[in-house]
Design a protein around this motif. Structure first.
Motif, PDB file in Angstrom:
ATOM      1  N   TRP A 187       1.310  -1.119  -0.215  1.00  0.00           N
ATOM      2  CA  TRP A 187      -0.223   0.207   0.287  1.00  0.00           C
ATOM      3  C   TRP A 187       0.713   1.486  -0.038  1.00  0.00           C
ATOM      4  N   GLY A 188       2.350   1.597  -0.491  1.00  0.00           N
ATOM      5  CA  GLY A 188       3.035   2.305   0.336  1.00  0.00           C
ATOM      6  C   GLY A 188       2.429   3.321  -0.799  1.00  0.00           C
ATOM      7  N   HIS A 189       2.472   2.764  -2.189  1.00  0.00           N
ATOM      8  CA  HIS A 189       2.197   3.661  -3.731  1.00  0.00           C
ATOM      9  C   HIS A 189       1.169   4.954  -2.985  1.00  0.00           C
ATOM     10  N   ALA A 190      -0.006   4.478  -2.060  1.00  0.00           N
ATOM     11  CA  ALA A 190      -1.054   4.859  -2.267  1.00  0.00           C
ATOM     12  C   ALA A 190      -1.081   6.072  -0.655  1.00  0.00           C
ATOM     13  N   GLY A 191       0.069   6.396   0.080  1.00  0.00           N
ATOM     14  CA  GLY A 191       0.257   6.460   0.855  1.00  0.00           C
ATOM     15  C   GLY A 191       0.149   6.278   2.589  1.00  0.00           C
ATOM     16  N   ILE A 192      -0.866   4.415   2.394  1.00  0.00           N
ATOM     17  CA  ILE A 192      -0.960   3.930   3.478  1.00  0.00           C
ATOM     18  C   ILE A 192       0.213   3.268   4.280  1.00  0.00           C
ATOM     19  N   ARG A 193       0.481   3.442   5.621  1.00  0.00           N
ATOM     20  CA  ARG A 193       1.310   3.746   6.512  1.00  0.00           C
ATOM     21  C   ARG A 193       0.598   2.071   7.420  1.00  0.00           C
TER      22      ARG A 193
END
Length: 268
Positions: A187-193
């Motif tokens: 999910w990093g590409h979506a800014g979800i940490r």
């Protein structure tokens, strides 16, 4: 040498969770309840989930003078229950910004005496439920396309073995750690940490005997304290500062990590 950029905002503003919609599972447990209290005082809007419906009502009643609170008297035993938690958060607060998965369990005993049902129960509560909640929350966060933060409660036992019969619990928490890393990558590409908080022993109903002033409690504490450089066992409040950090913008570049809240236990 180039001049340093001017500081235009208070750096402490990065730690704000005010107005964020946060789902807390296991909200009636020691860590979940303490987390809910801290988040409410920090101004987050809360959705509290847990299987103990009457206790959930009590927790929510205490926090409603501080912030907006909705409750979901469910555990994530299946995808529908996980979806219901997320739907409740969005229905009450219009969106979802953060998730704390603080639900879980343990069966203690020698592997030769544990049943397959005991093992499956621990894995279901700690790994499968975390996966289901992440699945449901991830769908919403991806659809919103504004990032977000997911925090899974792990344990030092995801890194270390234990001689007292933790053959189900240790691998379950290792699974939680790797789930955090896998989803951080996905999910990093979506800014979800996605990160995990891994405490050592902390005060709760389940561990009260370790804090007791009797032979058993003292012996256990001494063994633990011999490996804790800070020289004490943990209190639930030791959990909240790191949690707010992970749910806030202060940790905007931190993902896929296991943060050990252990007084230095894993350093020894």
């Amino acid at each position: 040498m180039p001049a340093l950029p001017a500081i235009e905002t208070d750096p402490l503003d990065q730690f704000s969770v005010a107005g964020k919609s946060v789902l807390v599972t296991g909200a009636t447990g020691a860590l979940g309840g303490t987390a809910a209290n801290a988040l409410a005082r920090a101004g987050a809007r809360l959705t509290l989930a847990g299987g103990n419906a009457s206790k959930l009502v009590e927790v929510a009643a205490r926090l409603r003078p501080l912030t907006a609170v909705t409750t979901v008297p469910l555990r994530a035993n299946d995808p529908g229950e996980a979806e219901a938690m997320v739907d409740a958060a969005v229905g009450a607060h219009d969106r979802l910004d953060g998730v704390l998965v603080a639900s879980g369990m343990n069966h203690v005993g020698p592997i030769t005496e544990l049943s397959v049902g005991d093992f499956d129960g621990v894995m279901d509560a700690n790994v499968r439920a975390s996966w289901l909640i992440c699945q449901a929350a991830g769908r919403r966060l991806l659809a919103q396309d504004e990032g977000g933060s997911v925090v899974l409660v792990s344990s030092t036992r995801g890194k270390l073995g234990h001689p007292a019969g933790y053959s189900a619990y240790c691998p379950s928490k290792a699974g939680v750690d790797l789930l955090a890393k896998a989803l951080a990558a996905e999910w990093g590409h979506a800014g979800i940490r996605v990160n995990a908080l891994a405490p050592t022993v902390f005060r709760s109903e389940l561990t009260a005997w370790m804090y007791a002033d009797d032979d058993r409690g003292r012996a256990t504490r001494e063994a633990m304290l011999s490996r804790i450089p800070l020289g004490r066992l943990a209190e639930p409040d030791d959990f909240t500062g790191a949690l707010i950090y992970l749910l806030s913008g202060a940790s905007a570049f931190l993902t896929g990590q296991v943060l050990y809240l252990d007084g230095g236990y894993t350093a020894c």
